[in-house]
Design a protein around this motif. Structure first.
Motif, PDB file in Angstrom:
ATOM      1  N   GLY A  78       0.902  -1.261   0.011  1.00 25.50           N
ATOM      2  CA  GLY A  78       0.157  -0.054   0.093  1.00 25.50           C
ATOM      3  C   GLY A  78       0.849   1.331   0.080  1.00 25.50           C
ATOM      4  O   GLY A  78       0.207   2.359   0.043  1.00 25.50           O
ATOM      5  N   GLY A  79       2.261   1.182  -0.076  1.00 29.13           N
ATOM      6  CA  GLY A  79       2.997   2.277  -0.098  1.00 29.13           C
ATOM      7  C   GLY A  79       3.618   2.835   1.267  1.00 29.13           C
ATOM      8  O   GLY A  79       4.367   3.646   1.294  1.00 29.13           O
ATOM      9  N   THR A  80       2.719   2.235   2.234  1.00 34.65           N
ATOM     10  CA  THR A  80       3.575   2.732   3.436  1.00 34.65           C
ATOM     11  C   THR A  80       3.468   1.526   4.414  1.00 34.65           C
ATOM     12  O   THR A  80       2.995   0.518   4.177  1.00 34.65           O
ATOM     13  N   PRO A  81       4.318   1.391   5.273  1.00 35.05           N
ATOM     14  CA  PRO A  81       4.369   0.156   6.305  1.00 35.05           C
ATOM     15  C   PRO A  81       3.225  -0.526   6.960  1.00 35.05           C
ATOM     16  O   PRO A  81       3.142  -1.310   7.172  1.00 35.05           O
ATOM     17  N   HIS A  82       2.217   0.782   7.202  1.00 34.10           N
ATOM     18  CA  HIS A  82       0.944   0.097   7.895  1.00 34.10           C
ATOM     19  C   HIS A  82      -0.303   0.250   7.043  1.00 34.10           C
ATOM     20  O   HIS A  82      -1.214  -0.114   7.414  1.00 34.10           O
ATOM     21  N   GLU A  83      -0.315   0.014   5.765  1.00 32.58           N
ATOM     22  CA  GLU A  83      -1.370   0.171   4.617  1.00 32.58           C
ATOM     23  C   GLU A  83      -0.867  -1.085   3.731  1.00 32.58           C
ATOM     24  O   GLU A  83       0.140  -1.216   3.529  1.00 32.58           O
ATOM     25  N   ALA A  84      -2.002  -1.534   3.162  1.00 29.82           N
ATOM     26  CA  ALA A  84      -1.932  -2.492   2.015  1.00 29.82           C
ATOM     27  C   ALA A  84      -3.191  -2.331   1.143  1.00 29.82           C
ATOM     28  O   ALA A  84      -4.231  -1.492   1.400  1.00 29.82           O
ATOM     29  N   PHE A  85      -3.063  -2.662  -0.267  1.00 28.85           N
ATOM     30  CA  PHE A  85      -4.078  -2.612  -1.161  1.00 28.85           C
ATOM     31  C   PHE A  85      -4.908  -3.889  -1.219  1.00 28.85           C
ATOM     32  O   PHE A  85      -3.857  -5.042  -1.114  1.00 28.85           O
TER      33      PHE A  85
END
Length: 364
Positions: free
Chosen positions: A312-319
């Motif tokens: 997701g582009g950050t350590p704490h997010e996902a797609f």
């Protein structure tokens, strides 16, 4: 026939352009990317306003630039209609006279829309006897578009034509521009850094960054790719769905939209049933549930398959890539939610999307 562009140029500032792509012979190809990515420089090389250090520009079988063979067709012989950010109208001429100037520059025998068609297409009838200084910014741009089209170009180049307008004027001009691009029936290269303009106008997307093409292809396909960071890292990233207006429910204030794989409820729209729309479903507007929820305000509860979990582009997010038949939605979620819900690829889940998330759908 395709438009082939493969140019390289080093500017005195040190900026290096090295861009190669192909565009279809009809419809809008959007050159999209941040400011300073080289979009306008590519357009200048195609128009003949920039002589590249190396490269080829060809429209079908006709070569406009081939530095290896010493071919450099002068700008005035390339038949490129160019529309800039500022309208560049002749201030001493009326709107009608500005339009007729474009028509007078059309090559003998060249095909294209008539003056009356362009005037009707762009809503210029009430403006014909007025001079540019009495027009709004949006009206001036509509005249500039008409003048460029009446010159009967074989290639239309637009360099951020709406960038100098405020939000209200952009919203006024965009529907006219969409109608013009569909009626023109010629290839159009369109420079922009506004995703809503891409959604409204483009069939093909070329993503530029630091002078290079990062990705190119159909706009719907690129919008669903999470590895294309120029799009995926934006907060308005999401899938672009081709929808058809199915029915209206005026009492509830809702419109039913159909797409390949399901249906959506959106705020009531004015278009009649059968109208084709393109709807950006932003990843941030999509939530996921393991079971169909009850007693909530969200109208759109769509059964789907969790096809993949991607960065997701950050350590704490996902797609989450969600498959609904042939269509794909993206959901941007916290990584903690993935663990809490036990989400794994192949799982049957429900995509939850608020109705009001579709207030920005655009006519295709």
């Amino acid at each position: 026939m395709t438009i082939r562009v493969d140019v390289a140029h080093r500017f005195a500032s040190g900026f290096a352009l090295a861009a190669a792509f192909e565009a279809p012979a009809e419809g809008v190809t959007a050159l999209f990317g941040p400011s300073g990515s080289g979009k306008s420089s590519v357009l200048a090389a195609v128009a003949g306003l920039l002589r590249p250090d190396r490269g080829v520009v060809a429209v079908g079988n006709e070569v406009l630039v081939d530095t290896a063979r010493g071919i450099m067709v002068p700008a005035e012989r390339r038949r490129c209609g160019v529309v800039f950010q500022d309208a560049r109208l002749f201030p001493h001429l009326t709107v009608g006279a500005n339009l007729r100037y474009g028509l007078a520059r059309a090559p003998a025998g060249a095909q294209g829309p008539a003056m009356e068609e362009v005037v009707a297409l762009l809503g210029l009838g009430p403006l014909l006897d007025r001079r540019p200084r009495g027009l709004s910014g949006g009206e001036r741009q509509r005249v500039a578009l008409g003048r460029a089209l009446l010159a009967r170009p074989r290639l239309l180049l637009m360099d951020e034509p709406l960038a100098s307008l405020d939000a209200a004027r952009r919203a006024e001009v965009l529907p006219f521009l969409a109608r013009l691009t569909r009626a023109a029936r010629l290839p159009i290269l369109y420079v922009t850094h506004a995703l809503d303009e891409v959604d409204a106008l483009a069939e093909t997307l070329v993503l530029l960054e630091a002078g290079q093409v990062r990705a190119a292809g159909p706009v719907g396909v690129l919008s669903a790719r999470t590895d294309v960071k120029l799009l995926a890292l934006r907060r308005d990233a999401g899938a672009l769905l081709a929808c058809t207006v199915l029915a209206h429910d005026a009492a509830r204030g809702l419109t039913r939209l159909g797409f390949a794989g399901g249906e959506l409820l959106a705020p009531l729209r004015a278009e009649p049933p059968g109208t084709v729309l393109r709807v950006r479903v932003r990843a941030r507007d999509v939530a996921v549930a393991r079971e169909a929820p009850r007693g909530i305000s969200i109208h759109n509860i769509l059964p789907c398959e969790l096809a993949a979990i991607e960065d997701g582009g950050t350590p704490h997010e996902a797609f989450l890539k969600l498959r609904l038949g042939p269509s794909v939605l993206l959901a941007r979620v916290a990584r903690d939610s993935i663990a809490e819900l036990g989400l794994v690829p192949g799982l049957a889940v429900f995509a939850l999307v608020k109705t009001v998330a579709f207030d920005h759908a655009v006519a295709a």
